[in-house]
Motif scaffolding. Structure first.
Motif, PDB file in Angstrom:
ATOM      1  N   THR A  24       0.856  -1.186   0.000  1.00  0.00           N
ATOM      2  CA  THR A  24       0.000   0.000   0.000  1.00  0.00           C
ATOM      3  C   THR A  24       0.889   1.230   0.000  1.00  0.00           C
ATOM      4  O   THR A  24       1.812   1.330   0.804  1.00  0.00           O
ATOM      5  CB  THR A  24      -0.931   0.017   1.227  1.00  0.00           C
ATOM      6  OG1 THR A  24      -1.815  -1.113   1.162  1.00  0.00           O
ATOM      7  CG2 THR A  24      -1.770   1.290   1.252  1.00  0.00           C
ATOM      8  N   VAL A  25       0.608   2.136  -0.917  1.00  0.00           N
ATOM      9  CA  VAL A  25       1.379   3.378  -1.050  1.00  0.00           C
ATOM     10  C   VAL A  25       0.540   4.542  -0.546  1.00  0.00           C
ATOM     11  O   VAL A  25      -0.651   4.654  -0.873  1.00  0.00           O
ATOM     12  CB  VAL A  25       1.794   3.617  -2.518  1.00  0.00           C
ATOM     13  CG1 VAL A  25       2.491   4.975  -2.666  1.00  0.00           C
ATOM     14  CG2 VAL A  25       2.711   2.500  -2.991  1.00  0.00           C
ATOM     15  N   LEU A  26       1.157   5.393   0.249  1.00  0.00           N
ATOM     16  CA  LEU A  26       0.503   6.570   0.820  1.00  0.00           C
ATOM     17  C   LEU A  26       1.180   7.833   0.325  1.00  0.00           C
ATOM     18  O   LEU A  26       2.408   7.933   0.332  1.00  0.00           O
ATOM     19  CB  LEU A  26       0.555   6.510   2.354  1.00  0.00           C
ATOM     20  CG  LEU A  26       0.024   7.695   3.157  1.00  0.00           C
ATOM     21  CD1 LEU A  26      -0.491   7.217   4.526  1.00  0.00           C
ATOM     22  CD2 LEU A  26       1.071   8.792   3.364  1.00  0.00           C
ATOM     23  N   PHE A  27       0.365   8.790  -0.108  1.00  0.00           N
ATOM     24  CA  PHE A  27       0.852  10.130  -0.442  1.00  0.00           C
ATOM     25  C   PHE A  27       0.108  11.137   0.426  1.00  0.00           C
ATOM     26  O   PHE A  27      -1.112  11.032   0.599  1.00  0.00           O
ATOM     27  CB  PHE A  27       0.595  10.480  -1.912  1.00  0.00           C
ATOM     28  CG  PHE A  27       1.719  10.120  -2.840  1.00  0.00           C
ATOM     29  CD1 PHE A  27       2.699  11.059  -3.171  1.00  0.00           C
ATOM     30  CD2 PHE A  27       1.792   8.856  -3.387  1.00  0.00           C
ATOM     31  CE1 PHE A  27       3.735  10.719  -4.039  1.00  0.00           C
ATOM     32  CE2 PHE A  27       2.817   8.515  -4.262  1.00  0.00           C
ATOM     33  CZ  PHE A  27       3.799   9.457  -4.591  1.00  0.00           C
ATOM     34  N   ILE A  28       0.827  12.110   0.959  1.00  0.00           N
ATOM     35  CA  ILE A  28       0.206  13.205   1.697  1.00  0.00           C
ATOM     36  C   ILE A  28       0.862  14.501   1.274  1.00  0.00           C
ATOM     37  O   ILE A  28       2.073  14.537   1.033  1.00  0.00           O
ATOM     38  CB  ILE A  28       0.333  13.008   3.230  1.00  0.00           C
ATOM     39  CG1 ILE A  28      -0.284  14.203   3.970  1.00  0.00           C
ATOM     40  CG2 ILE A  28       1.781  12.798   3.647  1.00  0.00           C
ATOM     41  CD1 ILE A  28      -0.367  14.014   5.477  1.00  0.00           C
ATOM     42  N   ASP A  29       0.038  15.565   1.135  1.00  0.00           N
ATOM     43  CA  ASP A  29       0.627  16.866   0.863  1.00  0.00           C
ATOM     44  C   ASP A  29      -0.146  17.951   1.602  1.00  0.00           C
ATOM     45  O   ASP A  29      -1.194  17.698   2.203  1.00  0.00           O
ATOM     46  CB  ASP A  29       0.739  17.154  -0.634  1.00  0.00           C
ATOM     47  CG  ASP A  29      -0.564  17.614  -1.278  1.00  0.00           C
ATOM     48  OD1 ASP A  29      -1.629  17.558  -0.623  1.00  0.00           O
ATOM     49  OD2 ASP A  29      -0.531  18.048  -2.438  1.00  0.00           O
ATOM     50  N   ILE A  30       0.414  19.151   1.578  1.00  0.00           N
ATOM     51  CA  ILE A  30      -0.189  20.305   2.238  1.00  0.00           C
ATOM     52  C   ILE A  30      -1.062  21.045   1.239  1.00  0.00           C
ATOM     53  O   ILE A  30      -0.612  21.387   0.139  1.00  0.00           O
ATOM     54  CB  ILE A  30       0.890  21.252   2.796  1.00  0.00           C
ATOM     55  CG1 ILE A  30       1.693  20.547   3.898  1.00  0.00           C
ATOM     56  CG2 ILE A  30       0.265  22.535   3.330  1.00  0.00           C
ATOM     57  CD1 ILE A  30       2.871  21.371   4.404  1.00  0.00           C
ATOM     58  N   VAL A  31      -2.298  21.312   1.607  1.00  0.00           N
ATOM     59  CA  VAL A  31      -3.216  22.050   0.745  1.00  0.00           C
ATOM     60  C   VAL A  31      -2.737  23.500   0.640  1.00  0.00           C
ATOM     61  O   VAL A  31      -2.452  24.154   1.645  1.00  0.00           O
ATOM     62  CB  VAL A  31      -4.647  22.005   1.314  1.00  0.00           C
ATOM     63  CG1 VAL A  31      -5.583  22.859   0.465  1.00  0.00           C
ATOM     64  CG2 VAL A  31      -5.154  20.567   1.384  1.00  0.00           C
ATOM     65  N   GLY A  32      -2.650  24.004  -0.593  1.00  0.00           N
ATOM     66  CA  GLY A  32      -2.271  25.391  -0.804  1.00  0.00           C
ATOM     67  C   GLY A  32      -0.838  25.717  -0.439  1.00  0.00           C
ATOM     68  O   GLY A  32      -0.522  26.859  -0.107  1.00  0.00           O
ATOM     69  N   PHE A  33       0.044  24.729  -0.567  1.00  0.00           N
ATOM     70  CA  PHE A  33       1.438  24.931  -0.156  1.00  0.00           C
ATOM     71  C   PHE A  33       2.128  26.029  -0.973  1.00  0.00           C
ATOM     72  O   PHE A  33       2.848  26.862  -0.419  1.00  0.00           O
ATOM     73  CB  PHE A  33       2.209  23.622  -0.298  1.00  0.00           C
ATOM     74  CG  PHE A  33       3.651  23.719   0.107  1.00  0.00           C
ATOM     75  CD1 PHE A  33       4.011  23.772   1.449  1.00  0.00           C
ATOM     76  CD2 PHE A  33       4.654  23.751  -0.851  1.00  0.00           C
ATOM     77  CE1 PHE A  33       5.338  23.853   1.828  1.00  0.00           C
ATOM     78  CE2 PHE A  33       5.990  23.833  -0.482  1.00  0.00           C
ATOM     79  CZ  PHE A  33       6.330  23.890   0.861  1.00  0.00           C
ATOM     80  N   THR A  34       1.893  26.054  -2.273  1.00  0.00           N
ATOM     81  CA  THR A  34       2.551  27.049  -3.130  1.00  0.00           C
ATOM     82  C   THR A  34       2.194  28.464  -2.701  1.00  0.00           C
ATOM     83  O   THR A  34       3.070  29.336  -2.578  1.00  0.00           O
ATOM     84  CB  THR A  34       2.167  26.835  -4.603  1.00  0.00           C
ATOM     85  OG1 THR A  34       2.547  25.520  -5.003  1.00  0.00           O
ATOM     86  CG2 THR A  34       2.866  27.852  -5.490  1.00  0.00           C
ATOM     87  N   SER A  35       0.906  28.692  -2.442  1.00  0.00           N
ATOM     88  CA  SER A  35       0.478  30.020  -1.989  1.00  0.00           C
ATOM     89  C   SER A  35       1.034  30.341  -0.608  1.00  0.00           C
ATOM     90  O   SER A  35       1.410  31.485  -0.326  1.00  0.00           O
ATOM     91  CB  SER A  35      -1.051  30.098  -1.963  1.00  0.00           C
ATOM     92  OG  SER A  35      -1.590  29.908  -3.250  1.00  0.00           O
ATOM     93  N   LEU A  36       1.094  29.331   0.237  1.00  0.00           N
ATOM     94  CA  LEU A  36       1.583  29.531   1.598  1.00  0.00           C
ATOM     95  C   LEU A  36       3.019  30.011   1.615  1.00  0.00           C
ATOM     96  O   LEU A  36       3.380  30.932   2.364  1.00  0.00           O
ATOM     97  CB  LEU A  36       1.453  28.220   2.389  1.00  0.00           C
ATOM     98  CG  LEU A  36       2.088  28.191   3.795  1.00  0.00           C
ATOM     99  CD1 LEU A  36       1.400  29.196   4.708  1.00  0.00           C
ATOM    100  CD2 LEU A  36       1.999  26.780   4.379  1.00  0.00           C
ATOM    101  N   VAL A  37       3.869  29.400   0.793  1.00  0.00           N
ATOM    102  CA  VAL A  37       5.294  29.719   0.855  1.00  0.00           C
ATOM    103  C   VAL A  37       5.691  30.861  -0.071  1.00  0.00           C
ATOM    104  O   VAL A  37       6.848  31.300  -0.054  1.00  0.00           O
ATOM    105  CB  VAL A  37       6.148  28.476   0.532  1.00  0.00           C
ATOM    106  CG1 VAL A  37       5.824  27.358   1.494  1.00  0.00           C
ATOM    107  CG2 VAL A  37       5.936  28.015  -0.912  1.00  0.00           C
ATOM    108  N   GLU A  38       4.749  31.329  -0.882  1.00  0.00           N
ATOM    109  CA  GLU A  38       5.070  32.376  -1.855  1.00  0.00           C
ATOM    110  C   GLU A  38       5.668  33.613  -1.189  1.00  0.00           C
ATOM    111  O   GLU A  38       6.574  34.255  -1.730  1.00  0.00           O
ATOM    112  CB  GLU A  38       3.806  32.752  -2.642  1.00  0.00           C
ATOM    113  CG  GLU A  38       3.986  33.876  -3.645  1.00  0.00           C
ATOM    114  CD  GLU A  38       4.858  33.470  -4.829  1.00  0.00           C
ATOM    115  OE1 GLU A  38       5.394  34.372  -5.487  1.00  0.00           O
ATOM    116  OE2 GLU A  38       4.994  32.256  -5.075  1.00  0.00           O
TER     117      GLU A  38
END
Length: 211
Positions: free
Chosen positions: A15-29
């Motif tokens: 089983t493969v799991l992926f997780i990411d942060i919503v709106g990461f690009t805008s957050l770090v801009e």
């Protein structure tokens, strides 16, 4: 596959799991690169701790995404029982990661929302790479499927494919979602949202499952 490759690789269900942060690009801009580094280090540390405790192996970090594998190193890998335990462990890890991050300020000042996608199926496992940070640990279409499902997940949810839901249904309660059309897939993909472990007793073996 040649004889040398067969010694270091094997076909099995993971089983493969992926997780990411919503709106990461805008957050770090608007953040300085040093602030982005602090945020990512805190985030990766939090996610990795939950994954390891649940028996998974972090394969890599990609920007704000974390890819982890469950079931790659089980002593009884390849058996239906191992596949079920690993799938349940992966789903539970996704739920626990979101619980751990909920209300937490990364680097002391950044609140984030996440989304998780999981897929279960056959893959070629590189046994020599099955370690934390073992890039190229697994090879197969389920890697792309898990990544795509994560992108379709509503904010703050854990979504899984039908195979993951079926393998972990005894341990986790799910809600069926409308199928989604995924780029590269010939037919719509069935989608399920993980809600919670079915009971405390079911959660115990999940945490003890192998990675």
């Amino acid at each position: 596959m040649n004889a040398t490759a067969e010694l270091s690789c094997r076909r099995q269900t993971v089983t493969v799991l992926f997780i990411d942060i919503v709106g990461f690009t805008s957050l770090v801009e608007t953040l300085d690169c040093a602030d982005v580094h602090e945020l990512q280090v805190d985030y990766f540390r939090a996610v990795s701790a939950v994954v390891r405790e649940a028996g998974g192996v972090v394969e890599k970090f990609i920007g704000d995404a974390v890819m982890a594998v469950f079931g790659a190193t089980c002593p009884d890998a390849g058996t239906p029982e191992a596949a079920q335990r690993s799938a349940a462990a992966a789903v539970n890890a996704g739920l626990l990661v979101q619980e751990a991050l909920r209300g937490r300020l990364l680097a002391g000042r950044h609140a984030v929302r996440t989304r998780v996608g999981l897929a279960t199926g056959d893959a070629i496992v590189d046994l020599e790479a099955t370690r934390q940070g073992g890039y190229g640990m697994v090879h197969g279409s389920i890697v792309a499927t898990a990544s795509r499902l994560q992108a379709y997940a509503p904010h703050d949810t854990v979504v899984v494919c039908a195979a993951t839901q079926e393998a972990s249904a005894e341990a986790v309660a799910f809600q069926e979602l409308p199928p989604v059309s995924v780029a590269g897939k010939r037919a719509p993909v069935e989608l399920w949202r993980a809600l919670h472990p079915r009971n405390d007793l079911a959660a115990v073996p999940v945490l003890q499952a192998c990675g």
